[in-house]
Design an enzyme around this catalytic site. Structure first.
Site, PDB file in Angstrom:
ATOM      1  CG  ASP A   1      -9.082   1.032  -6.714  1.00  0.00           C
ATOM      2  OD1 ASP A   1      -9.899   1.862  -6.259  1.00  0.00           O
ATOM      3  OD2 ASP A   1      -8.285   1.294  -7.644  1.00  0.00           O
TER       4      ASP A   1
ATOM      5  CD  GLU B   1      -2.886   6.527  -7.841  1.00  0.00           C
ATOM      6  OE1 GLU B   1      -3.186   7.373  -6.984  1.00  0.00           O
ATOM      7  OE2 GLU B   1      -3.390   6.527  -8.981  1.00  0.00           O
TER       8      GLU B   1
HETATM    9  C1  6LW Z   1      -7.291   4.565  -5.594  1.00  0.00           C
HETATM   10  C2  6LW Z   1      -5.985   4.923  -6.228  1.00  0.00           C
HETATM   11  C3  6LW Z   1      -6.468   5.365  -7.545  1.00  0.00           C
HETATM   12  O1  6LW Z   1      -7.247   4.568  -4.202  1.00  0.00           O
HETATM   13  O2  6LW Z   1      -7.683   5.921  -7.446  1.00  0.00           O
HETATM   14  O3  6LW Z   1      -6.199   5.819  -9.744  1.00  0.00           O
HETATM   15  C4  6LW Z   1      -8.157   5.691  -6.125  1.00  0.00           C
HETATM   16  N1  6LW Z   1      -5.844   5.187  -8.613  1.00  0.00           N
HETATM   17  O4  6LW Z   1      -5.085   3.849  -6.349  1.00  0.00           O
HETATM   18  C5  6LW Z   1      -9.597   5.334  -6.191  1.00  0.00           C
HETATM   19  O5  6LW Z   1      -9.783   4.247  -7.066  1.00  0.00           O
END
Ligand code: 6LW
Length: 499
Positions: free
Chosen positions: A26, A189
């Site tokens: 991330d 996300e």
């Molecule tokens: C992160 C989100 C995600 O906050 O997993 O797969 C979470 N994407 O963006 C943890 O890495």
């Protein structure tokens, strides 16, 4: 590989070599003058949020960890893959701003800290209770700050929300409203909003952080929209490819001093028989960004990225622990103290919680030695249910393994001296892949030297310490802990093979 576009040039090493190898997912990046700063999610490990510095985007040095006080990172539920999730690091009006979600304190809303010096100290947290969810992003339009995040509201498809924010108080200045919800894939996300010229670009992660992961983008005349999706979304993915880096997505952009643009993104390097096993967690990679017709085109092969020097030796003689040392669900000061005769005394975590002193494994093949005095445990772990360990106590070295609900003592051998080197090493698999063999990603060897030479106690398939087996969002860690009779580690040396 990009859907809908063709590569103009053969890929440089940056397409396959991470700029920050190991469990550093991330990524979020910003620049001040000629200095770049990069921060990562870190989950249950404390201190949290490793922070790196670079002048060229390719070579990075860890400055420290942003959340290094428990008042900033409340422990809460400290199970594996809780804690600190996706985040955003920005610089505005002379201050560094960092916003994230502590999943162990989820109802508190987003967590915001700031600092004049990225080395810290970072401020006490301001919370945004009106913005519960994950993956918060900050972007300014002049002095007006916009918070964009994923509400994680599985009841409603409109999960990517935005609201103007007072970053000093954590108060939303208007009710949240939905913005672009992505290109239609699941798990939109990781929003990052960037103003480029008079256009606002909203980047998202879509498809989930597994093999279908993607980065997508839309643009608008205002921070809130209306957004026009990029005609060649996803602008980054490795889905349905045989590329050695998979799960590519969750990108963040940064502008260089010369006006060019780059993107950091996460990826994994699976190995072994199908489905492939990644053991270092999600790592950070670097791509160039060019603009065509007002749309970003990511070039994962733009940069030549040398192998990061990851070797270290630590005799714990410095006044402060190196920022590589972190504890799952605990604090280093609780589980380790400088011993008056040298090294560290290793103590059990409070309440018997699982809390060894850990450092990230950052390579695929390596050797790590922990020199123990009379007692101590040295392990390679993915979490508290997936680990291989050597334990010295009462003049005996034991090799043990835990894979989920299965736990086994593999062997126990008497030793002749009080000071013993416990060695963990990781090697390419000795078997071929299915159906010609049964290769996992690697083989882990547990051995020790009590002064009479190294004795191998066990050689174990590494697949059981991979995310595909253990699940979760973290990666392999070296772990130091006490035996039942206590523990004292004199030194640790980690040597990647071929270094
Ligand atoms: C992160 C989100 C995600 O906050 O997993 O797969 C979470 N994407 O963006 C943890 O890495």
């Amino acid at each position: 590989m990009r859907d809908g576009t063709t590569r103009r040039e053969p890929p440089g090493s940056g397409a396959t070599e991470p700029v920050v190898p190991g469990f550093y997912p991330d990524p979020t990046v910003c620049r001040v003058g000629r200095d770049y700063y990069l921060a990562h999610s870190s989950f249950e490990y404390f201190p949290g949020v490793p922070l790196f510095h670079s002048r060229d985007l390719v070579s990075w040095t860890q400055l420290g960890n942003i959340l290094d006080r428990r008042s900033q990172f409340r422990r809460g539920d400290a199970r594996p893959s809780t804690g600190i999730y996706g985040s955003t690091l920005r610089h505005h009006d002379g201050r560094f701003w960092f916003i994230t979600t502590n999943m162990s304190d989820f109802r508190a809303g987003q967590l915001l800290v700031h600092a004049e010096d990225p080395r810290g100290p970072w401020s006490e947290p301001v919370f945004v209770p009106a913005a519960v969810g994950i993956d918060p992003d900050l972007c300014w339009d002049g002095d007006r700050c916009y918070l964009t995040w994923n509400a994680l509201d599985f009841e409603h498809p409109q999960q990517i929300l935005q609201a103007p924010l007072d970053p000093h108080s954590g108060r939303l200045l208007a009710p949240p409203y939905p913005v672009w919800q992505g290109s239609g894939m699941p798990a939109a996300e990781g929003p990052h909003l960037h103003r480029i010229g008079s256009t606002w670009y909203l980047f998202l992660a879509e498809g989930g952080t597994e093999r279908g992961h993607c980065a997508t983008v839309a643009r608008a005349p205002h921070p809130w929209g209306p957004f026009e999706p990029c005609p060649h979304n996803p602008v980054l993915t490795r889905r349905s490819s045989v590329h050695p880096v998979q799960n590519a997505g969750h990108a963040d952009l940064v502008e260089a001093p010369d006006g060019s643009w780059a993107a950091v993104y996460l990826g994994v390097r699976p190995r072994g028989s199908t489905p492939g096993f990644h053991v270092l967690g999600r790592e950070t990679f670097l791509a160039g960004v060019e603009w065509t017709d007002g749309w970003p085109v990511l070039d994962e092969g733009k940069y030549d990225v040398p192998r990061t020097p990851t070797r270290f030796a630590d005799d714990f003689s410095d006044d402060r622990l190196h920022p590589r040392w972190v504890v799952p669900g605990g604090e280093p000061a609780q589980v380790a103290a400088r011993h008056p005769l040298g090294g560290l005394e290793l103590r059990p975590a409070e309440g018997g919680a699982d809390g060894p002193l850990c450092a990230r494994v950052r390579d695929h093949v390596w050797t790590a030695d922990a020199t123990m005095a009379r007692a101590g445990t040295f392990a390679v772990r993915l979490d508290d249910r997936h680990w291989y360990a050597l334990t010295l106590q009462e003049s005996t070295v034991r090799a043990q393994a835990r894979v989920g609900d299965l736990r086994q003592q593999l062997t126990a051998v008497p030793v002749t001296r009080e000071t013993v080197v416990l060695r963990l090493s990781c090697h390419l698999p000795s078997s071929r892949t299915v159906p010609l063999g049964h290769a996992g990603p690697d083989e882990i060897v547990l051995s020790f030297d009590d002064g009479t030479g190294f004795t191998e106690l066990a050689r174990l398939d590494g697949r059981y310490l991979s995310t595909e087996v253990a699940s979760g969002f973290t990666g392999r860690m070296l772990a130091l802990g006490p035996a039942e009779t206590g523990g004292r580690v004199l030194s640790v040396e980690y040597v990647p093979h071929g270094s």
